[in-house]
Design an enzyme around this catalytic site. Structure first.
Site, PDB file in Angstrom:
ATOM      1  CG  ASP A 240     -55.535  13.191  -8.710  1.00 20.31           C
ATOM      2  OD1 ASP A 240     -54.728  14.669  -7.698  1.00 20.31           O
ATOM      3  OD2 ASP A 240     -56.583  12.784  -8.160  1.00 20.31           O
ATOM      4  CD  GLU A 242     -55.369  16.637  -2.236  1.00 25.23           C
ATOM      5  OE1 GLU A 242     -55.745  16.997  -3.807  1.00 25.23           O
ATOM      6  OE2 GLU A 242     -55.398  15.391  -2.525  1.00 25.23           O
ATOM      7  CG  ASN A 243     -55.318  20.560  -3.552  1.00 25.95           C
ATOM      8  OD1 ASN A 243     -56.513  20.376  -3.193  1.00 25.95           O
ATOM      9  ND2 ASN A 243     -54.043  20.843  -2.432  1.00 25.95           N
ATOM     10  N   GLY A 317     -57.602  12.242  -3.747  1.00 27.36           N
ATOM     11  CA  GLY A 317     -57.158  11.665  -2.493  1.00 27.36           C
ATOM     12  C   GLY A 317     -57.661  11.437  -0.876  1.00 27.36           C
ATOM     13  CG  ASP A 318     -59.874  14.913  -1.816  1.00 34.44           C
ATOM     14  OD1 ASP A 318     -60.730  14.480  -2.623  1.00 34.44           O
ATOM     15  OD2 ASP A 318     -60.550  16.337  -1.600  1.00 34.44           O
ATOM     16  CG  PHE A 439     -79.619   7.357  -5.889  1.00 37.86           C
ATOM     17  CD1 PHE A 439     -78.789   7.096  -6.607  1.00 37.86           C
ATOM     18  CD2 PHE A 439     -78.622   8.470  -5.066  1.00 37.86           C
ATOM     19  CE1 PHE A 439     -77.988   6.940  -6.970  1.00 37.86           C
ATOM     20  CE2 PHE A 439     -77.877   8.332  -4.866  1.00 37.86           C
ATOM     21  CZ  PHE A 439     -76.774   7.935  -6.304  1.00 37.86           C
ATOM     22  CG  ASP A 455     -79.803   8.095 -15.181  1.00 39.19           C
ATOM     23  OD1 ASP A 455     -78.741   7.939 -15.252  1.00 39.19           O
ATOM     24  OD2 ASP A 455     -80.179   9.183 -15.206  1.00 39.19           O
ATOM     25  CG  LEU A 488     -90.755   0.699  -8.401  1.00 37.88           C
ATOM     26  CD1 LEU A 488     -90.341  -0.421  -8.057  1.00 37.88           C
ATOM     27  CD2 LEU A 488     -91.709   1.173  -7.887  1.00 37.88           C
TER      28      LEU A 488
HETATM   29  O1  AHR Z   1     -56.309  16.545  -7.021  1.00 35.82           O
HETATM   30  C1  AHR Z   1     -57.347  16.224  -8.025  1.00 35.82           C
HETATM   31  C2  AHR Z   1     -58.526  15.595  -6.413  1.00 35.82           C
HETATM   32  O2  AHR Z   1     -58.136  17.187  -5.396  1.00 35.82           O
HETATM   33  C3  AHR Z   1     -57.587  15.260  -5.420  1.00 35.82           C
HETATM   34  O3  AHR Z   1     -57.779  13.627  -6.291  1.00 35.82           O
HETATM   35  C4  AHR Z   1     -58.816  14.973  -4.152  1.00 35.82           C
HETATM   36  O4  AHR Z   1     -58.079  14.614  -3.075  1.00 35.82           O
HETATM   37  C5  AHR Z   1     -58.698  17.307  -4.170  1.00 35.82           C
HETATM   38  O5  AHR Z   1     -59.789  17.215  -4.229  1.00 35.82           O
END
Ligand code: AHR
Length: 519
Positions: A240, A242-243, A317-318, A439, A455, A488
């Site tokens: 990963d 990012e993006n 990451g986000d 849930f 589930d 429940l």
């Molecule tokens: O890179 C994949 C994902 O993309 C990352 O983990 C995240 O930060 C973004 O949504």
């Protein structure tokens, strides 16, 4: 927070070792011959010139000089915390200490300590680009008993990540930034994954936001195909960055990255300027394979990298919180480890002797026919009942109708997704089971899917108020079967939904198993 982990004098046997090959040979004689933990992956990385700058495990010491706590648990009954350390000399976590501290209540893993000495501890992830389900938008913590294993016969617990669970350290020391070289490995359950974003361990943004391409460098594991993917249907080890989840230089498919699903999976990602690699193997036997070794992805923004140096576990990451997986141990290094060093780490992992173990279960006997009575003072004549697909608590007495009695009667089955746990089949609607969806509890026909099985599987522990049992959802282990306004749910203690209220929590999640209203 409890006192920080302590460190033990670096043993001369380890200091003397400089060659990785010599160190691997040393593994065989080191085990159990002194009070120190056995040689660990971080001894090997250090000997290879790429020392660990973060080392996380709830199962074992990752370097021989470490004698501090591996992790901290927090129990539901009084919010007290306890550090869980090592069984002397074995290097394995003291699971019995956790069991004793958490007896008759439940515990969450609240801190995973950094064993590298740099203080890079993992704690509950804060909200970021996405919010978690805990108060303030933080992520959930993992149920401390949901991922049991043994290491050479010693019981230990891993970190079970359900969607919404995540750990993070946004203020680290020594983790690679910019285009600096680094390596990382982790051991995962290769059979516990999904296609959500993103079950990661590694380097990420320090503000929990998506700051753009190249801001992350983490191991990803799962079958997400939104970005890259490998051969077959997954799951895959990817990076990963990012993006993008990358399986090679091409941002889409790279067939050299295989589907891989060992029960215990060694996963490796490493990167240096315009060069990175993916490696993996069976953590129980054999060697590592290299699935990618080459240039950075051939799309803009990944060369040079702009790594930020936070550490994430179980999330993107986000703070994307859609992923599931299980983590047992992992480490990050300063410098780009050689393949030989990683091969020695793999030998050390195999020697650790990971084996699966059963979830502790205190539930009613499989095959028995039962009713489940609420224990909250309001409701001690109410039983878990269905009316069609609707599931509620209903008052049932000797003079109730035959239908009302049968609606409140369940046949206990081995858990559809985990035979150590339990599923509850309707007495008067065979083939239909209690299951959660969004849930809330419903009674639905078993459609044979893995999702339904998960589930409909609940794991039992002694009741949190001392009566009967409490049941946690097998695929959301921090969530417990709870009644609220006579409906429940699987609820999260202290979570953000009204049904997560801490008020009456222990009573609302405790159920007495009674004789069946309809034998
Ligand atoms: O890179 C994949 C994902 O993309 C990352 O983990 C995240 O930060 C973004 O949504």
């Amino acid at each position: 927070m409890a006192s920080p982990p302590r460190y033990r004098r670096l043993r001369t046997t380890v200091l003397a070792v400089t060659a990785v090959g010599t160190l691997v040979a040393g593994i065989l004689v080191d085990v159990g011959t002194s009070l120190a933990a056995p040689t660990g992956p971080c001894d090997i990385y250090a000997a290879g010139g790429t020392p660990c700058v973060a080392a996380h495990s709830t199962t074992r010491a990752l370097l021989s000089t470490y004698s501090g706590a591996l992790y901290q648990v927090r129990r539901a009954s009084d919010n007290a915390t306890q550090n869980i350390g090592l069984i002397a000399a074995s290097g394995v976590a003291n699971a019995a200490a956790q069991d004793s501290f958490c007896a008759n209540t439940s515990c969450l893993i609240s801190i995973i300590y950094d064993q590298s000495g740099r203080g890079n501890h993992l704690t509950q992830a804060p909200p970021g680009g996405f919010q978690g389900p805990a108060p303030g938008g933080s992520d959930s913590l993992a149920n401390a008993v949901a991922a049991p294993v043994t290491l050479r016969g010693n019981r230990a617990y891993g970190v079970f990540i359900a969607p919404g669970t995540g750990y993070r350290d946004n203020s680290t020391n020594g983790i690679a930034t910019g285009d600096q070289p680094e390596g990382m490995y982790a051991i995962f359950n290769g059979q516990h994954f999904n296609n959500g974003c993103c079950f990661d361990y590694g380097n990420a943004e320090t503000n929990s936001l998506d700051n753009g391409n190249g801001r992350m460098e983490a191991i990803y594991f799962g079958n997400n195909t939104v970005w890259g993917f490998g051969s077959g249907n997954g799951p895959w080890i990817m990076a990963d960055l990012e993006n993008g989840l990358f399986s090679g230089a091409n941002p889409r498919q790279n067939t050299a990255d295989p589907s891989i699903s060992h029960r215990f999976l060694t996963a490796i990602v490493k990167g240096e300027p315009n060069h990175w690699a993916i490696r993996g193997g069976n953590a129980q036997s054999g060697n590592l394979s290299t699935f990618y070794n080459g240039a950075r992805p051939n799309v803009a923004g990944y060369n040079p990298m702009r790594k930020e140096g936070a550490i994430i576990l179980g999330i993107g990451g986000d703070n994307s919180v859609g992923a599931t997986g299980t983590f047992y141990e992992g480490a990050m290094t300063a410098g780009y480890p050689s393949d030989a060093t990683e091969n020695a780490v793999q030998a050390n992992i195999v020697a650790a002797g990971y084996q699966p173990a059963s979830v502790p279960n205190a539930g009613p006997a499989v095959g028995s026919t039962i009713s489940l009575r609420a224990t909250t003072a309001c409701c001690t004549t109410r039983y878990i009942s269905h009316s069609g697909t609707t599931v509620t608590t209903q008052v049932v007495t000797a003079s109730s109708s035959a239908t009302a009695k049968a609606n409140a009667t369940w046949i206990v089955r081995a858990g559809l997704a985990n035979s150590s746990c339990r599923s509850f089949e309707s007495r008067n609607t065979p083939g239909n089971f209690l299951r959660h969806q969004n849930f809330q509890l419903f009674m639905h026909a078993n459609n044979g899917t893995a999702l339904f099985a998960s589930d409909a599987t609940f794991c039992a522990q002694p009741g949190q108020n001392g009566q009967g049992n409490s049941f946690w959802a097998s695929n959301f282990p921090a969530r417990y079967l709870r009644h609220f306004n006579n409906n429940l749910y699987i609820a999260l203690n202290g979570g953000t939904a009204a049904t997560d209220s801490a008020n009456l929590w222990r009573d609302d999640v405790s159920w007495v198993v009674t004789a069946p209203w309809t034998p």
